[in-house]
Design a protein around this motif. Sequence first.
Motif, PDB file in Angstrom:
ATOM      1  N   THR A 183       6.579 -13.623  -2.963  1.00 17.00           N
ATOM      2  CA  THR A 183       7.345 -12.384  -2.775  1.00 17.00           C
ATOM      3  C   THR A 183       6.509 -11.143  -3.058  1.00 17.00           C
ATOM      4  OG1 THR A 183       8.253 -12.619  -5.026  1.00 17.00           O
ATOM      5  CG2 THR A 183       9.569 -13.492  -3.203  1.00 17.00           C
ATOM      6  N   ASP A 184       5.540 -11.249  -3.977  1.00 15.32           N
ATOM      7  CA  ASP A 184       4.636 -10.114  -4.214  1.00 15.32           C
ATOM      8  C   ASP A 184       3.794  -9.828  -2.982  1.00 15.32           C
ATOM      9  OD1 ASP A 184       5.567  -9.749  -6.767  1.00 15.32           O
ATOM     10  OD2 ASP A 184       3.852 -10.670  -7.773  1.00 15.32           O
ATOM     11  N   THR A 185       3.332 -10.887  -2.309  1.00 17.80           N
ATOM     12  CA  THR A 185       2.560 -10.707  -1.080  1.00 17.80           C
ATOM     13  C   THR A 185       3.395 -10.007  -0.019  1.00 17.80           C
ATOM     14  OG1 THR A 185       1.214 -12.667  -1.508  1.00 17.80           O
ATOM     15  CG2 THR A 185       1.334 -11.911   0.775  1.00 17.80           C
ATOM     16  N   ILE A 186       4.640 -10.414   0.127  1.00 20.20           N
ATOM     17  CA  ILE A 186       5.523  -9.812   1.122  1.00 20.20           C
ATOM     18  C   ILE A 186       5.768  -8.343   0.794  1.00 20.20           C
ATOM     19  CG2 ILE A 186       7.843  -9.880   2.102  1.00 20.20           C
ATOM     20  CD1 ILE A 186       7.791 -12.915   1.664  1.00 20.20           C
ATOM     21  N   ARG A 187       5.987  -8.028  -0.465  1.00 16.79           N
ATOM     22  CA  ARG A 187       6.229  -6.625  -0.846  1.00 16.79           C
ATOM     23  C   ARG A 187       4.980  -5.776  -0.630  1.00 16.79           C
ATOM     24  NH1 ARG A 187      10.665  -4.759  -2.963  1.00 16.79           N
ATOM     25  NH2 ARG A 187      12.345  -6.209  -3.457  1.00 16.79           N
ATOM     26  N   ASN A 188       3.810  -6.325  -0.891  1.00 21.46           N
ATOM     27  CA  ASN A 188       2.575  -5.577  -0.638  1.00 21.46           C
ATOM     28  C   ASN A 188       2.388  -5.313   0.855  1.00 21.46           C
ATOM     29  OD1 ASN A 188       1.881  -5.443  -3.349  1.00 21.46           O
ATOM     30  ND2 ASN A 188       0.684  -7.326  -3.301  1.00 21.46           N
ATOM     31  N   ASP A 189       2.755  -6.286   1.675  1.00 24.35           N
ATOM     32  CA  ASP A 189       2.684  -6.081   3.122  1.00 24.35           C
ATOM     33  C   ASP A 189       3.657  -5.001   3.574  1.00 24.35           C
ATOM     34  OD1 ASP A 189       0.747  -7.977   3.347  1.00 24.35           O
ATOM     35  OD2 ASP A 189       2.030  -9.543   4.164  1.00 24.35           O
ATOM     36  N   ALA A 190       4.798  -4.926   2.909  1.00 27.75           N
ATOM     37  CA  ALA A 190       5.802  -3.924   3.268  1.00 27.75           C
ATOM     38  C   ALA A 190       5.263  -2.506   3.083  1.00 27.75           C
ATOM     39  CB  ALA A 190       7.066  -4.110   2.424  1.00 27.75           C
ATOM     40  N   VAL A 191       4.377  -2.335   2.124  1.00 28.19           N
ATOM     41  CA  VAL A 191       3.759  -1.018   1.913  1.00 28.19           C
ATOM     42  C   VAL A 191       3.011  -0.591   3.172  1.00 28.19           C
ATOM     43  CG1 VAL A 191       2.024   0.233   0.586  1.00 28.19           C
ATOM     44  CG2 VAL A 191       3.599  -1.308  -0.584  1.00 28.19           C
ATOM     45  N   GLN A 192       2.309  -1.551   3.796  1.00 27.26           N
ATOM     46  CA  GLN A 192       1.565  -1.234   5.016  1.00 27.26           C
ATOM     47  C   GLN A 192       2.500  -0.935   6.180  1.00 27.26           C
ATOM     48  OE1 GLN A 192      -1.742  -0.954   4.722  1.00 27.26           O
ATOM     49  NE2 GLN A 192      -1.445  -1.536   2.575  1.00 27.26           N
ATOM     50  N   LEU A 193       3.669  -1.552   6.179  1.00 30.93           N
ATOM     51  CA  LEU A 193       4.609  -1.353   7.281  1.00 30.93           C
ATOM     52  C   LEU A 193       5.289   0.014   7.262  1.00 30.93           C
ATOM     53  CD1 LEU A 193       6.286  -4.879   7.414  1.00 30.93           C
ATOM     54  CD2 LEU A 193       4.789  -3.879   9.132  1.00 30.93           C
ATOM     55  N   ARG A 194       5.234   0.684   6.124  1.00 26.53           N
ATOM     56  CA  ARG A 194       5.877   2.001   6.046  1.00 26.53           C
ATOM     57  C   ARG A 194       5.318   2.981   7.060  1.00 26.53           C
ATOM     58  NH1 ARG A 194       5.414   2.504  -0.451  1.00 26.53           N
ATOM     59  NH2 ARG A 194       7.082   1.031  -1.012  1.00 26.53           N
ATOM     60  N   SER A 195       4.043   2.825   7.397  1.00 25.89           N
ATOM     61  CA  SER A 195       3.414   3.761   8.331  1.00 25.89           C
ATOM     62  C   SER A 195       4.070   3.713   9.705  1.00 25.89           C
ATOM     63  CB  SER A 195       1.913   3.456   8.469  1.00 25.89           C
ATOM     64  OG  SER A 195       1.721   2.165   9.024  1.00 25.89           O
TER      65      SER A 195
END
Length: 392
Positions: A183-195
Amino acid sequence: MNEIYISYAWKDNKSELGSQREELVDKICAALISERYNLIRDRNYLTLGKSIQNFMEEIGRGNYVIVVVSDKYLRSEYCMFEAVKIIKHKGYDQKVFPVVLQDANVYTKEGKSEYIKYWKQQKEKLKQLIGSERTSHEDSAMHDVAEKIREISQKIDEFMFFISDKLSIDPSHNFNAFINQLTDTIRNDAVQLRSKKSILVAGTGDFNIPNEINWCAQKLGEKIAEYNYNLITGGWQGVDYVVADKFAEKITQQNIRLTDKLTHVVPRGKQPVFKGGKIEYTESGINEWLDCLRHSDLVILLGGVGGTYDTYVYAKQEKIPVIPIVCTNGDAKKVFDEMLTNWDTKLMGNISQEKFKSLNQYINDESTAEDVVNDVMDIVNEIIFAKTMLNP
Protein backbone atom coordinates in the motif's frame (compact mmCIF):
# COMPACT_ATOMS: atom_id res chain seq x y z
CA MET A 1 -8.55 2.96 -11.70
CA ASN A 2 -5.42 1.17 -10.43
CA GLU A 3 -6.02 -2.55 -10.00
CA ILE A 4 -4.20 -5.15 -7.93
CA TYR A 5 -4.16 -8.59 -9.53
CA ILE A 6 -3.28 -11.69 -7.61
CA SER A 7 -1.68 -14.55 -9.55
CA TYR A 8 -1.44 -17.99 -7.94
CA ALA A 9 -2.16 -21.68 -8.52
CA TRP A 10 -5.64 -22.05 -7.09
CA LYS A 11 -7.10 -25.43 -8.11
CA ASP A 12 -5.26 -27.31 -5.39
CA ASN A 13 -6.97 -26.74 -2.05
CA LYS A 14 -7.28 -30.45 -1.18
CA SER A 15 -3.61 -30.91 -0.33
CA GLU A 16 -2.13 -29.41 2.84
CA LEU A 17 0.14 -27.04 0.90
CA GLY A 18 -2.73 -26.08 -1.39
CA SER A 19 -4.97 -25.30 1.58
CA GLN A 20 -2.25 -23.20 3.21
CA ARG A 21 -1.75 -21.30 -0.05
CA GLU A 22 -5.48 -20.66 -0.39
CA GLU A 23 -5.72 -19.44 3.22
CA LEU A 24 -2.82 -17.03 2.71
CA VAL A 25 -4.35 -15.62 -0.48
CA ASP A 26 -7.73 -15.28 1.27
CA LYS A 27 -6.06 -13.32 4.06
CA ILE A 28 -4.23 -10.99 1.62
CA CYS A 29 -7.44 -10.39 -0.33
CA ALA A 30 -9.48 -9.70 2.81
CA ALA A 31 -6.93 -7.15 4.06
CA LEU A 32 -6.84 -5.24 0.76
CA ILE A 33 -10.60 -5.34 0.20
CA SER A 34 -11.18 -4.02 3.73
CA GLU A 35 -9.19 -0.94 2.70
CA ARG A 36 -11.24 -0.71 -0.52
CA TYR A 37 -8.45 -1.52 -2.96
CA ASN A 38 -9.60 -2.70 -6.38
CA LEU A 39 -8.54 -6.34 -6.20
CA ILE A 40 -8.94 -8.82 -9.07
CA ARG A 41 -8.56 -12.51 -8.29
CA ASP A 42 -8.78 -14.99 -11.14
CA ARG A 43 -10.85 -17.50 -9.15
CA ASN A 44 -13.58 -14.86 -8.83
CA TYR A 45 -13.04 -13.23 -12.21
CA LEU A 46 -13.14 -16.35 -14.37
CA THR A 47 -16.87 -17.01 -14.19
CA LEU A 48 -18.81 -18.73 -16.96
CA GLY A 49 -18.24 -17.02 -20.31
CA LYS A 50 -15.08 -15.13 -19.29
CA SER A 51 -11.97 -15.62 -21.42
CA ILE A 52 -8.93 -17.14 -19.69
CA GLN A 53 -6.74 -15.75 -22.46
CA ASN A 54 -8.08 -12.21 -21.93
CA PHE A 55 -7.50 -12.48 -18.20
CA MET A 56 -3.90 -13.53 -18.80
CA GLU A 57 -3.42 -10.47 -21.00
CA GLU A 58 -5.05 -8.21 -18.39
CA ILE A 59 -2.97 -9.53 -15.52
CA GLY A 60 0.16 -8.80 -17.55
CA ARG A 61 -0.96 -5.19 -17.92
CA GLY A 62 -1.99 -4.90 -14.26
CA ASN A 63 -0.79 -1.90 -12.36
CA TYR A 64 0.18 -4.09 -9.41
CA VAL A 65 0.48 -7.85 -9.25
CA ILE A 66 0.94 -10.09 -6.22
CA VAL A 67 2.54 -13.32 -7.48
CA VAL A 68 2.21 -16.24 -5.06
CA VAL A 69 4.89 -18.62 -6.30
CA SER A 70 4.64 -22.33 -5.48
CA ASP A 71 6.00 -25.46 -7.10
CA LYS A 72 2.62 -25.94 -8.76
CA TYR A 73 2.71 -22.35 -10.05
CA LEU A 74 6.10 -22.91 -11.66
CA ARG A 75 4.81 -26.04 -13.42
CA SER A 76 1.43 -24.63 -14.48
CA GLU A 77 0.96 -23.52 -18.09
CA TYR A 78 -1.71 -20.98 -17.11
CA CYS A 79 0.25 -19.49 -14.21
CA MET A 80 3.53 -19.30 -16.07
CA PHE A 81 1.92 -17.69 -19.09
CA GLU A 82 0.58 -15.02 -16.69
CA ALA A 83 4.16 -14.63 -15.44
CA VAL A 84 5.44 -14.23 -19.01
CA LYS A 85 2.89 -11.50 -19.66
CA ILE A 86 3.84 -9.71 -16.44
CA ILE A 87 7.58 -9.53 -17.12
CA LYS A 88 7.03 -8.30 -20.67
CA HIS A 89 5.87 -4.91 -19.40
CA LYS A 90 8.29 -2.06 -18.77
CA GLY A 91 8.96 -1.31 -15.13
CA TYR A 92 7.33 -4.52 -13.94
CA ASP A 93 9.94 -4.96 -11.21
CA GLN A 94 8.47 -1.98 -9.33
CA LYS A 95 4.88 -3.23 -9.61
CA VAL A 96 5.23 -6.94 -8.85
CA PHE A 97 5.24 -8.30 -5.29
CA PRO A 98 6.41 -11.93 -5.22
CA VAL A 99 5.48 -14.26 -2.39
CA VAL A 100 7.69 -17.37 -2.61
CA LEU A 101 6.22 -20.37 -0.79
CA GLN A 102 8.34 -23.08 0.83
CA ASP A 103 7.81 -25.72 -1.87
CA ALA A 104 9.09 -23.43 -4.68
CA ASN A 105 12.78 -24.31 -5.06
CA VAL A 106 13.99 -21.06 -6.66
CA TYR A 107 16.85 -20.13 -4.34
CA THR A 108 19.24 -22.90 -5.37
CA LYS A 109 21.00 -23.47 -8.67
CA GLU A 110 19.70 -27.05 -8.74
CA GLY A 111 16.11 -25.92 -8.19
CA LYS A 112 16.23 -23.32 -10.93
CA SER A 113 17.81 -25.82 -13.32
CA GLU A 114 15.02 -28.31 -12.60
CA TYR A 115 12.28 -25.84 -13.59
CA ILE A 116 14.15 -24.72 -16.71
CA LYS A 117 14.63 -28.38 -17.69
CA TYR A 118 10.93 -29.09 -17.07
CA TRP A 119 9.75 -26.41 -19.52
CA LYS A 120 12.29 -27.42 -22.16
CA GLN A 121 10.92 -30.95 -21.92
CA GLN A 122 7.34 -29.64 -22.27
CA LYS A 123 8.38 -27.74 -25.37
CA GLU A 124 9.95 -30.82 -26.93
CA LYS A 125 6.90 -32.98 -26.14
CA LEU A 126 4.58 -30.53 -27.88
CA LYS A 127 6.94 -30.20 -30.80
CA GLN A 128 6.78 -33.95 -31.32
CA LEU A 129 3.00 -34.01 -30.84
CA ILE A 130 2.44 -31.26 -33.40
CA GLY A 131 4.51 -33.20 -35.89
CA SER A 132 2.12 -36.17 -35.61
CA GLU A 133 -1.11 -34.11 -36.02
CA ARG A 134 -2.86 -34.15 -39.39
CA THR A 135 -5.98 -31.92 -39.29
CA SER A 136 -5.55 -28.17 -39.76
CA HIS A 137 -7.92 -27.34 -36.87
CA GLU A 138 -6.07 -29.47 -34.38
CA ASP A 139 -2.77 -28.30 -35.76
CA SER A 140 -3.78 -24.64 -35.27
CA ALA A 141 -4.91 -25.23 -31.69
CA MET A 142 -1.75 -27.13 -30.89
CA HIS A 143 0.39 -24.39 -32.37
CA ASP A 144 -1.26 -21.84 -30.01
CA VAL A 145 -0.40 -24.00 -27.02
CA ALA A 146 3.09 -24.65 -28.33
CA GLU A 147 3.72 -20.93 -28.75
CA LYS A 148 2.83 -20.34 -25.09
CA ILE A 149 5.09 -23.17 -23.95
CA ARG A 150 7.90 -21.82 -26.12
CA GLU A 151 7.54 -18.35 -24.51
CA ILE A 152 7.55 -19.86 -21.04
CA SER A 153 10.68 -21.92 -21.76
CA GLN A 154 12.43 -18.77 -22.97
CA LYS A 155 11.39 -16.61 -19.99
CA ILE A 156 11.41 -19.06 -17.07
CA ASP A 157 14.98 -18.24 -16.09
CA GLU A 158 14.34 -14.46 -16.16
CA PHE A 159 11.22 -14.87 -14.04
CA MET A 160 12.93 -17.07 -11.45
CA PHE A 161 15.91 -14.72 -11.23
CA PHE A 162 13.52 -11.83 -10.61
CA ILE A 163 11.51 -13.50 -7.85
CA SER A 164 14.58 -14.92 -6.12
CA ASP A 165 16.55 -11.68 -6.38
CA LYS A 166 13.87 -9.17 -5.36
CA LEU A 167 13.79 -8.35 -1.67
CA SER A 168 10.22 -8.89 -0.59
CA ILE A 169 8.52 -9.37 2.76
CA ASP A 170 7.03 -12.84 3.28
CA PRO A 171 3.39 -12.34 4.41
CA SER A 172 3.31 -15.77 6.05
CA HIS A 173 5.89 -14.47 8.56
CA ASN A 174 5.17 -10.73 8.68
CA PHE A 175 1.75 -10.16 7.19
CA ASN A 176 1.20 -6.52 8.22
CA ALA A 177 4.60 -5.45 6.90
CA PHE A 178 3.82 -7.06 3.53
CA ILE A 179 0.47 -5.24 3.23
CA ASN A 180 2.13 -1.96 4.27
CA GLN A 181 4.88 -2.44 1.68
CA LEU A 182 2.27 -2.87 -1.05
CA THR A 183 0.00 0.00 0.00
CA ASP A 184 2.94 2.36 0.55
CA THR A 185 4.07 1.70 -3.02
CA ILE A 186 0.58 2.47 -4.32
CA ARG A 187 0.38 5.71 -2.33
CA ASN A 188 3.80 6.81 -3.59
CA ASP A 189 2.65 6.17 -7.15
CA ALA A 190 -0.44 8.27 -6.47
CA VAL A 191 1.83 11.25 -5.83
CA GLN A 192 3.06 10.97 -9.42
CA LEU A 193 -0.49 10.72 -10.73
CA ARG A 194 -1.44 14.09 -9.28
CA SER A 195 0.23 15.81 -12.22
CA LYS A 196 -2.58 14.44 -14.39
CA LYS A 197 -5.40 15.66 -12.12
CA SER A 198 -7.04 19.09 -12.30
CA ILE A 199 -8.69 21.23 -9.65
CA LEU A 200 -11.27 23.90 -10.44
CA VAL A 201 -11.30 26.82 -7.99
CA ALA A 202 -14.38 29.06 -8.01
CA GLY A 203 -15.40 31.88 -5.72
CA THR A 204 -16.11 35.56 -5.23
CA GLY A 205 -15.55 37.42 -8.50
CA ASP A 206 -14.93 40.96 -7.19
CA PHE A 207 -11.65 42.86 -7.07
CA ASN A 208 -12.25 43.81 -3.44
CA ILE A 209 -12.58 40.51 -1.61
CA PRO A 210 -12.61 40.05 2.18
CA ASN A 211 -9.31 39.26 3.87
CA GLU A 212 -10.22 35.67 4.79
CA ILE A 213 -11.04 34.89 1.14
CA ASN A 214 -7.89 36.61 -0.11
CA TRP A 215 -5.65 34.77 2.36
CA CYS A 216 -7.20 31.40 1.52
CA ALA A 217 -7.01 32.05 -2.23
CA GLN A 218 -3.30 32.89 -1.99
CA LYS A 219 -2.45 29.80 0.07
CA LEU A 220 -4.65 27.60 -2.12
CA GLY A 221 -2.85 28.69 -5.30
CA GLU A 222 0.50 27.87 -3.72
CA LYS A 223 -0.59 24.48 -2.38
CA ILE A 224 -2.23 23.30 -5.61
CA ALA A 225 1.08 24.02 -7.37
CA GLU A 226 3.17 22.37 -4.63
CA TYR A 227 1.11 19.19 -4.90
CA ASN A 228 1.61 19.25 -8.68
CA TYR A 229 -2.07 19.44 -9.64
CA ASN A 230 -3.32 21.37 -12.66
CA LEU A 231 -5.46 24.47 -12.06
CA ILE A 232 -8.71 25.38 -13.83
CA THR A 233 -10.34 28.81 -13.46
CA GLY A 234 -13.14 30.80 -15.06
CA GLY A 235 -10.81 33.72 -15.67
CA TRP A 236 -12.63 36.17 -13.37
CA GLN A 237 -11.25 38.83 -11.07
CA GLY A 238 -11.17 38.15 -7.35
CA VAL A 239 -10.64 34.51 -6.33
CA ASP A 240 -9.79 33.29 -9.87
CA TYR A 241 -7.13 35.96 -10.26
CA VAL A 242 -5.52 35.55 -6.81
CA VAL A 243 -5.36 31.75 -7.02
CA ALA A 244 -3.94 31.84 -10.55
CA ASP A 245 -1.36 34.47 -9.60
CA LYS A 246 0.03 32.48 -6.66
CA PHE A 247 -0.20 29.21 -8.59
CA ALA A 248 1.79 30.70 -11.48
CA GLU A 249 4.42 32.05 -9.12
CA LYS A 250 5.08 28.57 -7.71
CA ILE A 251 4.95 26.82 -11.09
CA THR A 252 7.50 29.15 -12.68
CA GLN A 253 9.85 28.49 -9.74
CA GLN A 254 9.69 24.79 -10.68
CA ASN A 255 10.78 25.61 -14.24
CA ILE A 256 7.51 24.23 -15.68
CA ARG A 257 5.60 25.85 -18.54
CA LEU A 258 2.53 27.57 -17.15
CA THR A 259 0.44 26.67 -20.21
CA ASP A 260 0.91 23.00 -19.28
CA LYS A 261 -0.60 23.51 -15.82
CA LEU A 262 -3.06 26.44 -15.87
CA THR A 263 -6.23 26.65 -17.99
CA HIS A 264 -8.78 29.47 -18.06
CA VAL A 265 -12.18 28.63 -19.55
CA VAL A 266 -13.84 31.88 -20.68
CA PRO A 267 -16.67 32.92 -23.05
CA ARG A 268 -15.73 33.88 -26.59
CA GLY A 269 -14.74 37.52 -26.86
CA LYS A 270 -13.54 37.69 -23.25
CA GLN A 271 -9.99 37.52 -21.87
CA PRO A 272 -9.07 36.15 -18.43
CA VAL A 273 -8.10 38.83 -15.93
CA PHE A 274 -4.91 36.97 -15.07
CA LYS A 275 -2.47 37.07 -17.98
CA GLY A 276 -0.82 33.71 -18.34
CA GLY A 277 -1.67 30.07 -18.85
CA LYS A 278 -3.79 28.47 -21.55
CA ILE A 279 -7.16 29.86 -22.66
CA GLU A 280 -10.09 27.73 -23.79
CA TYR A 281 -13.11 29.52 -25.20
CA THR A 282 -16.71 28.48 -24.69
CA GLU A 283 -20.23 29.82 -25.16
CA SER A 284 -21.75 32.14 -22.56
CA GLY A 285 -24.21 30.66 -20.11
CA ILE A 286 -24.31 27.11 -18.82
CA ASN A 287 -21.28 26.09 -20.91
CA GLU A 288 -19.11 28.39 -18.77
CA TRP A 289 -19.71 25.96 -15.90
CA LEU A 290 -19.90 22.72 -17.83
CA ASP A 291 -16.72 23.26 -19.83
CA CYS A 292 -14.81 24.16 -16.67
CA LEU A 293 -16.09 20.99 -15.03
CA ARG A 294 -15.25 18.89 -18.09
CA HIS A 295 -11.56 19.53 -17.34
CA SER A 296 -11.86 19.05 -13.57
CA ASP A 297 -11.47 16.16 -11.15
CA LEU A 298 -12.44 18.18 -8.07
CA VAL A 299 -13.86 21.62 -7.20
CA ILE A 300 -12.91 23.98 -4.35
CA LEU A 301 -15.21 26.90 -3.45
CA LEU A 302 -14.29 30.17 -1.69
CA GLY A 303 -17.00 32.66 -0.73
CA GLY A 304 -19.27 33.49 -3.65
CA VAL A 305 -22.51 35.36 -4.15
CA GLY A 306 -24.58 33.13 -6.45
CA GLY A 307 -22.45 31.90 -9.33
CA THR A 308 -20.28 29.89 -6.97
CA TYR A 309 -23.34 28.01 -5.73
CA ASP A 310 -24.25 27.24 -9.35
CA THR A 311 -20.79 25.70 -9.77
CA TYR A 312 -21.67 23.33 -6.93
CA VAL A 313 -25.03 22.43 -8.48
CA TYR A 314 -23.49 21.57 -11.84
CA ALA A 315 -20.56 19.72 -10.24
CA LYS A 316 -22.98 17.59 -8.25
CA GLN A 317 -24.87 16.74 -11.43
CA GLU A 318 -21.60 15.76 -13.10
CA LYS A 319 -20.55 13.63 -10.08
CA ILE A 320 -17.48 15.75 -9.31
CA PRO A 321 -16.45 16.13 -5.63
CA VAL A 322 -16.76 19.61 -4.13
CA ILE A 323 -14.94 21.06 -1.12
CA PRO A 324 -16.31 24.40 0.13
CA ILE A 325 -14.02 26.40 2.41
CA VAL A 326 -16.81 27.10 4.85
CA CYS A 327 -15.10 29.89 6.80
CA THR A 328 -15.04 32.09 3.68
CA ASN A 329 -18.85 32.33 4.06
CA GLY A 330 -21.22 33.23 1.20
CA ASP A 331 -22.01 30.41 -1.22
CA ALA A 332 -19.24 28.25 0.28
CA LYS A 333 -21.04 28.27 3.65
CA LYS A 334 -24.37 27.53 1.96
CA VAL A 335 -22.87 24.59 0.07
CA PHE A 336 -21.14 23.28 3.21
CA ASP A 337 -24.44 23.17 5.12
CA GLU A 338 -26.25 21.55 2.20
CA MET A 339 -23.57 18.89 1.73
CA LEU A 340 -23.74 17.91 5.39
CA THR A 341 -27.51 17.55 5.15
CA ASN A 342 -27.28 15.40 2.01
CA TRP A 343 -23.95 13.64 2.54
CA ASP A 344 -22.75 11.60 -0.46
CA THR A 345 -20.17 9.13 0.85
CA LYS A 346 -19.56 7.60 -2.56
CA LEU A 347 -18.74 10.95 -4.17
CA MET A 348 -16.45 12.05 -1.34
CA GLY A 349 -14.26 8.94 -1.32
CA ASN A 350 -12.93 7.97 2.09
CA ILE A 351 -13.81 11.27 3.75
CA SER A 352 -16.10 11.01 6.77
CA GLN A 353 -18.63 13.67 7.74
CA GLU A 354 -16.62 14.26 10.90
CA LYS A 355 -13.46 15.05 8.94
CA PHE A 356 -15.45 17.27 6.59
CA LYS A 357 -16.94 19.15 9.56
CA SER A 358 -13.42 19.88 10.81
CA LEU A 359 -13.08 22.43 7.97
CA ASN A 360 -15.49 24.70 9.86
CA GLN A 361 -12.72 26.77 11.46
CA TYR A 362 -12.29 30.45 12.20
CA ILE A 363 -9.84 32.53 10.13
CA ASN A 364 -8.42 35.72 11.57
CA ASP A 365 -5.00 35.99 9.88
CA GLU A 366 -2.77 34.46 7.19
CA SER A 367 -1.50 31.78 9.55
CA THR A 368 -4.96 30.42 10.38
CA ALA A 369 -5.87 30.64 6.68
CA GLU A 370 -2.85 28.47 5.88
CA ASP A 371 -3.95 25.92 8.50
CA VAL A 372 -7.39 25.70 6.90
CA VAL A 373 -5.95 25.32 3.39
CA ASN A 374 -3.60 22.58 4.59
CA ASP A 375 -6.62 20.69 5.95
CA VAL A 376 -8.46 21.25 2.68
CA MET A 377 -5.56 19.86 0.66
CA ASP A 378 -5.35 16.79 2.91
CA ILE A 379 -8.97 16.08 2.02
CA VAL A 380 -8.30 16.81 -1.67
CA ASN A 381 -5.46 14.29 -1.72
CA GLU A 382 -7.57 11.64 -0.01
CA ILE A 383 -10.48 12.10 -2.41
CA ILE A 384 -8.25 12.02 -5.49
CA PHE A 385 -6.50 8.92 -4.13
CA ALA A 386 -9.82 7.17 -3.51
CA LYS A 387 -11.13 8.08 -6.98
CA THR A 388 -7.94 6.92 -8.66
CA MET A 389 -6.87 3.91 -6.64
CA LEU A 390 -9.84 2.45 -4.82
CA ASN A 391 -13.18 0.83 -5.50
CA PRO A 392 -16.09 3.31 -5.40
